[in-house]
Write an enzyme that holds these catalytic residues in place. Structure first.
Site, PDB file in Angstrom:
ATOM      1  N   ASP A  54      38.252  36.031  39.532  1.00  9.90           N
ATOM      2  CA  ASP A  54      38.195  35.822  38.074  1.00  9.90           C
ATOM      3  C   ASP A  54      37.637  37.053  37.369  1.00  9.90           C
ATOM      4  O   ASP A  54      38.104  37.440  36.295  1.00  9.90           O
ATOM      5  CB  ASP A  54      37.418  34.559  37.704  1.00  9.90           C
ATOM      6  CG  ASP A  54      36.176  34.355  38.539  1.00  9.90           C
ATOM      7  OD1 ASP A  54      36.258  34.521  39.764  1.00  9.90           O
ATOM      8  OD2 ASP A  54      35.124  34.037  37.973  1.00  9.90           O
TER       9      ASP A  54
ATOM     10  N   ASP B  93      49.556  36.425  43.568  1.00 12.39           N
ATOM     11  CA  ASP B  93      50.637  35.907  42.731  1.00 12.39           C
ATOM     12  C   ASP B  93      50.219  35.989  41.266  1.00 12.39           C
ATOM     13  O   ASP B  93      50.948  36.497  40.412  1.00 12.39           O
ATOM     14  CB  ASP B  93      50.922  34.449  43.141  1.00 12.39           C
ATOM     15  CG  ASP B  93      52.234  33.942  42.568  1.00 12.39           C
ATOM     16  OD1 ASP B  93      52.927  34.712  41.882  1.00 12.39           O
ATOM     17  OD2 ASP B  93      52.557  32.766  42.802  1.00 12.39           O
TER      18      ASP B  93
END
Ligand code: NAI
Length: 397
Positions: A264, A288
């Site tokens: 994150d 991804d």
């Protein structure tokens, strides 16, 4: 006729002047972008080497249209050609919903154990971007392709398999809510190390300053945390002379810095300090997400090149899908396929031809004659079709 690419005893590619390269135009806009992109690749090679080199394309089939005609998504002849010739290129492939597997692309990756999805991300001047300094992004992402939650080890809720796994988990002292669906997240030492090894070798070969391991090991300690640890281990065990960890980087100038970031935080870093990152190595799911986020940061997937690869085989591809609403209308952007082709030329050592393509695409965009996806976001741009965009690039080679 053409000649096959071979490998020497050390596994290094031996590329003839007329390599046979299998190509799959693909479904949807695949044929549009292939017909526009192939002449660009051929012309770049011809001009760079004065006709001494050329690619012998070997058209092979796969995907939904192929399945409709032959009953197979990836026919045997295609499988054999790709294995034999070691380098291939493809347009997008569509997967009909509900055919018992997730996607033809995933099937191809698994079939050939193409364990790394490699995506270089940088900004082409003039391409509209949602950020103020897209030009600060210059990264190459190495995403693990075979493990993690994408390995396909999952069961629907209320199936006998899911119930058995839930019972076993209970037996092992952990709790999962009854009737849950279950997905397993395998992350192995072997899978993590070979991916990070490839990323580090790439950074060394291209004289890049750092490799960042992007993980969520603070929460998923035994899976994502293991990826991080295996990454540091492979750097220490196999690249000790060339690498240094971030905390000691100041005392070892010039060495490749190995660092890690929580996933994150990495999304934030990519926006705030992108210039501090050159190579990212990530497990499947993080990779991804970050690949598409970074592509969006520099102007979208329409121009993003990519390759799925192992040491044995490199399969270059347009990274977008089949865009069914544009299929056969000569409106799609062939840029992603063309730039993937340039990446392929670099991979086989034909750098002069690749450089010509990069320069020509840059100039074409700077002149503001572009396909509608780009034109819609630019001021004063002239909209051209897929074929014309390819022709403009060809003239600039
Ligand atoms: P998509 O990439 O086909 O389309 C998303 C949006 O981007 C659409 O608005 C489309 O018109 C636009 N777009 C995509 N490529 C473009 C190009 N070259 N030029 C101009 N506009 C472009 O993704 P979507 O709609 O999720 O998937 C459609 C099909 O493609 C599905 O069957 C999916 O399975 C397949 N797919 C295949 C991939 C591959 O072969 N690598 C990757 C992603 C999807």
């Amino acid at each position: 006729m053409g000649t096959a690419i071979t490998v020497d005893a050390k596994g290094k590619f031996i590329v003839p002047d007329d390599p046979i390269i299998p190509c799959i135009a693909g479904d949807g806009i695949g044929p549009d972008i292939w017909n526009a992109g192939k002449p660009v690749l051929d012309c770049a090679v011809a001009k760079a080497y004065g006709g001494r080199r050329r690619i012998e394309w070997l058209p092979v089939r796969a995907g939904e249209d192929c399945w409709k005609e032959t009953g197979e998504f990836v026919p045997e002849a295609t499988k054999e050609a790709i294995t034999k010739y070691r380098v291939a290129i493809k347009g997008p492939l569509s997967t009909p919903v509900g055919k018992g597997f997730r996607s033809v692309n995933v099937m191809l990756r698994q079939m050939y154990d193409l364990y790394a999805c490699v995506r270089p991300v940088s900004h082409i001047p003039g391409v509209p971007s949602p950020v103020i300094h897209p030009d600060d992004v210059n990264m190459v992402i190495f995403r693990e392709n075979t493990e993690d939650l994408y390995a396909g080890v999952e069961w629907d809720h209320d199936t006998p398999e899911a119930e058995r796994v839930i019972a076993l988990i209970k037996e092992l002292g952990k709790n999962v809510r009854p009737h849950s669906a279950i997905g397993i997240k395998p992350i192995s030492e072997f899978g993590s190390k070979r991916l990070v090894r490839m990323a580090i070798q790439y950074a060394i070969d291209h004289k890049l300053p750092n490799v960042t391991l992007v993980h969520k090991g603070n929460i998923m300690k035994f899976t994502e945390g293991a990826f991080r640890q295996h990454g540091y281990d492979v750097a220490k065990e196999e690249f000790a002379a060339q690498t240094v960890v971030e905390a000691e980087a100041a005392s070892a100038p010039g060495k490749l810095v190995i660092k890690d970031r929580i996933a994150d935080a990495m999304f934030q870093e990519a926006l705030i300090r992108p210039e501090q990152y050159s190579v990212l190595a990530t497990p499947n799911l993080n990779g991804d997400y970050i690949s598409d986020a970074l592509a969006a940061q520099v102007g979208g997937l329409g121009l993003a090149p990519g390759v799925n690869m192992s040491e044995k085989l490199a399969f270059f591809e347009a990274t977008h899908g089949t865009a069914p609403s544009l299929a056969g209308k000569d409106r799609a952007n062939p840029g992603s396929l063309i730039l993937s082709g340039a990446l392929m030329l670099e991979h086989i050592g034909w750098k002069e031809a690749a450089t010509r393509i990069y320069k020509a695409v840059n100039t074409a965009i700077a002149r503001r004659a572009v396909t509608e996806d780009l034109a819609a976001q630019m001021t004063d741009a002239r909209t051209v079709g897929c074929t014309e965009f390819g022709e403009i690039i060809t003239k600039l080679l």
